[in-house]
Write an enzyme that holds these catalytic residues in place. Structure first.
Site, mmCIF file in Angstrom:
data_model
loop_
_atom_site.group_PDB
_atom_site.id
_atom_site.type_symbol
_atom_site.label_atom_id
_atom_site.label_comp_id
_atom_site.label_asym_id
_atom_site.label_seq_id
_atom_site.Cartn_x
_atom_site.Cartn_y
_atom_site.Cartn_z
ATOM 1 C CB THR A 85 7.733 10.228 2.631
ATOM 2 O OG1 THR A 85 6.950 11.388 2.145
ATOM 3 C CG2 THR A 85 6.553 9.911 3.710
ATOM 4 C CB VAL A 86 10.440 6.222 2.492
ATOM 5 C CG1 VAL A 86 11.068 5.075 2.812
ATOM 6 C CG2 VAL A 86 9.033 5.823 2.297
ATOM 7 N NE ARG A 133 16.356 15.918 -7.698
ATOM 8 C CZ ARG A 133 15.333 15.772 -8.419
ATOM 9 N NH1 ARG A 133 15.448 16.112 -9.898
ATOM 10 N NH2 ARG A 133 14.229 15.425 -7.995
ATOM 11 N N GLY A 188 1.763 12.376 2.560
ATOM 12 C CA GLY A 188 3.012 11.490 2.131
ATOM 13 C C GLY A 188 2.579 10.115 1.740
ATOM 14 C CD GLU A 233 4.352 5.561 -5.115
ATOM 15 O OE1 GLU A 233 5.410 5.374 -5.770
ATOM 16 O OE2 GLU A 233 4.160 5.149 -4.135
ATOM 17 C CE LYS A 286 3.159 -0.818 -3.104
ATOM 18 N NZ LYS A 286 2.250 0.327 -2.639
ATOM 19 N N GLY A 308 3.315 5.355 4.087
ATOM 20 C CA GLY A 308 3.613 5.893 4.970
ATOM 21 C C GLY A 308 4.938 6.116 5.392
HETATM 22 N N1 HSE Z 1 1.993 5.056 -2.753
HETATM 23 C C1 HSE Z 1 1.762 3.627 -1.908
HETATM 24 C C2 HSE Z 1 0.709 3.281 -1.280
HETATM 25 C C3 HSE Z 1 2.848 3.638 -0.879
HETATM 26 O O1 HSE Z 1 -0.432 4.351 -1.278
HETATM 27 O O2 HSE Z 1 0.466 2.342 -0.908
HETATM 28 C C4 HSE Z 1 4.316 3.272 -1.358
HETATM 29 O O3 HSE Z 1 4.313 1.913 -2.103
#
Ligand code: HSE
Length: 434
Positions: free
Chosen positions: A24-25, A49, A195, A198, A213, A310
């Site tokens: 996604t990123v 991969r 997406g 995680e 974070k 996202g």
């Molecule tokens: N899965 C994370 C979220 C995005 O939903 O904030 C990436 O850090």
């Protein structure tokens, strides 16, 4: 003293970039680089991969044919012509080793990997410094919200005492959907399909993503190193629609809040579902928005907000980091002190019980609260719920986490309790408790 990365990339040289991961990123990063055509920056390699499957996609087919796609990481790590490695794969292993190899070879690293930076950031920063390489990770926190550069550059003059906010877009998407009456599982599935979530949704809903974070933010904004595993972390899976009904009666909503504060020698930190007053800007975050509020000793409260998950928002953060590296303006770290954490806060609490109804339950609950010295503030019981599974709520005046937990442990043993009581901290408008 703050140290500033001193770029070794000559101003007139093309910066050659390898991208690890085309999910996604990663695919959004490639697309953004193609669309924006930044002069002097060239995407030369993509590692993933199963590249045959990846290369046939819409985004991939529009990329320059000169990009070398590879399934062999050594094609990138051992290539002396690559200046910057962008990592969008995530996870601790093998990424820690790969990025160490890249840094040791003097390659600059841009990463969105919050778990790696939260757990191994100190060692990686040290390694980067030893090899005069930049390690930048603004995309690891709050997706497209540039909170790390903002606190590094804009708040260095203050002493940040507290950080609180919403650091996981998936949880915010789920909880703000539930606030509107949607089902938890439907919201999670939609987040996964889009997406945002995680690979393992537990990292989102159980709080580990937000916790990582929070550690990175504490490091950059407060210069304190925290062990993520020491931070009390609660899941949002225990929150039900009924909690939003009762929260509304308290002029609140429910959000996953990550918070850290320093007072004297104590570092207090928690992550989990929390009651937030509707009057707080935190309650106004919907969908995948993240919101970070910092409280400085001199400058007071500052709020950062935007899309926290996202592909495109996160890609903007990654590419901005890449440009900072290419232009030699990527700043690095301040000295960080490792500190122990406590989850002990003084706060009002929301307790939701589900009981087999019979006389005397409120009296038993208030007895347990009185025994630990917790003072009831309100009792809420909406009519219409079935008597054989009756949800009702007690809120308390401020008391310590350990105090309320002792009372809840005693109450949970009552034979009429049909499930573990839900105990949520209530933020207040003036909250400085965390
Ligand atoms: N899965 C994370 C979220 C995005 O939903 O904030 C990436 O850090």
């Amino acid at each position: 003293m703050p140290t500033k990365f001193d770029s070794t990339l000559p101003a007139n040289k093309t910066t050659r970039v390898a991208l690890l991961g085309f999910g996604t990123v990663g695919s959004s990063v490639a697309q953004l680089l193609r669309a924006q055509k930044f002069p002097g920056v060239e995407l030369t390699h993509i590692y993933n991969r199963n590249i045959d499957r990846k290369r046939t996609g819409d985004t991939a087919s529009k990329l320059s044919p000169s990009i070398l796609w590879t399934e062999k990481i050594d094609d990138i790590l051992n290539n002396p012509n690559i200046d910057v490695v962008i990592e969008t794969i995530g996870g601790l292993s093998p990424m820690e080793q790969w990025l160490k190899t890249a840094l040791t070879a003097g390659k600059h690293v841009v990463t969105a990997n919050k778990q790696l930076i939260a757990y191994k950031g100190a060692a990686l920063v040290k390694l980067a410094r030893q090899h005069n390489a930049a390690l930048v990770y603004n995309a690891a926190v709050a997706g497209g919200v540039p909170v790390i550069p903002a606190v590094l550059h804009g708040l260095q003059g203050d002493t940040v005492r507290r950080i609180a906010g919403i650091l996981n877009g998936t949880c915010n998407f789920i909880l703000s959907g539930m606030e509107a009456g949607e089902d938890y599982h439907d919201m999670l599935e939609t987040a996964q399909a889009a997406g945002y979530a995680e690979a393992d949704p537990s990292a989102d809903v159980d709080g580990y993503d937000a916790r990582a974070k929070l550690c990175i933010l504490a490091r950059t904004a407060m210069q304190i190193g925290l062990d993520p595993d020491e931070i009390p972390t609660a899941t949002i899976k225990t929150v039900r629609l009924v909690d939003f009904h009762y929260a509304r009666e308290l002029n609140c909503t429910v959000r996953q809040i990550a918070q850290v504060s320093v007072d004297g020698t104590h570092v207090r930190a928690r992550v989990g579902p929390t009651l937030v007053p509707n009057t707080s800007p935190i309650a106004w975050s919907h969908g995948t928005q993240n919101l970070v509020m910092t409280t400085g000793e001199f400058g007071g409260d500052v709020v950062f907000s935007g899309h926290g998950a996202g592909g495109n928002p996160t890609a903007v953060a990654v590419v901005s980091d890449l440009l900072a590296v290419a232009h030699g303006s990527a700043s690095v770290s301040l000295p960080v002190k490792q500190r122990p954490v406590t989850g002990e806060v003084m706060a009002p609490w929301y307790l939701r019980f589900v009981v087999q109804d019979k006389p005397g339950i409120i009296s038993a609950i208030s007895g347990s609260l009185a025994r630990v010295g917790a003072n009831i503030d309100s009792i809420l019981q909406r009519p219409g719920y079935p008597k054989d599974a009756l949800p009702f709520v007690v809120t308390t005046e401020p008391c310590l986490t350990s105090t309320i937990e002792a009372a809840v442990a005693a109450i949970a043993k009552m034979p009429t309790m049909l499930e573990q009581p839900l105990c949520l901290q209530m933020l207040t408008d003036e909250d400085k408790s965390a």
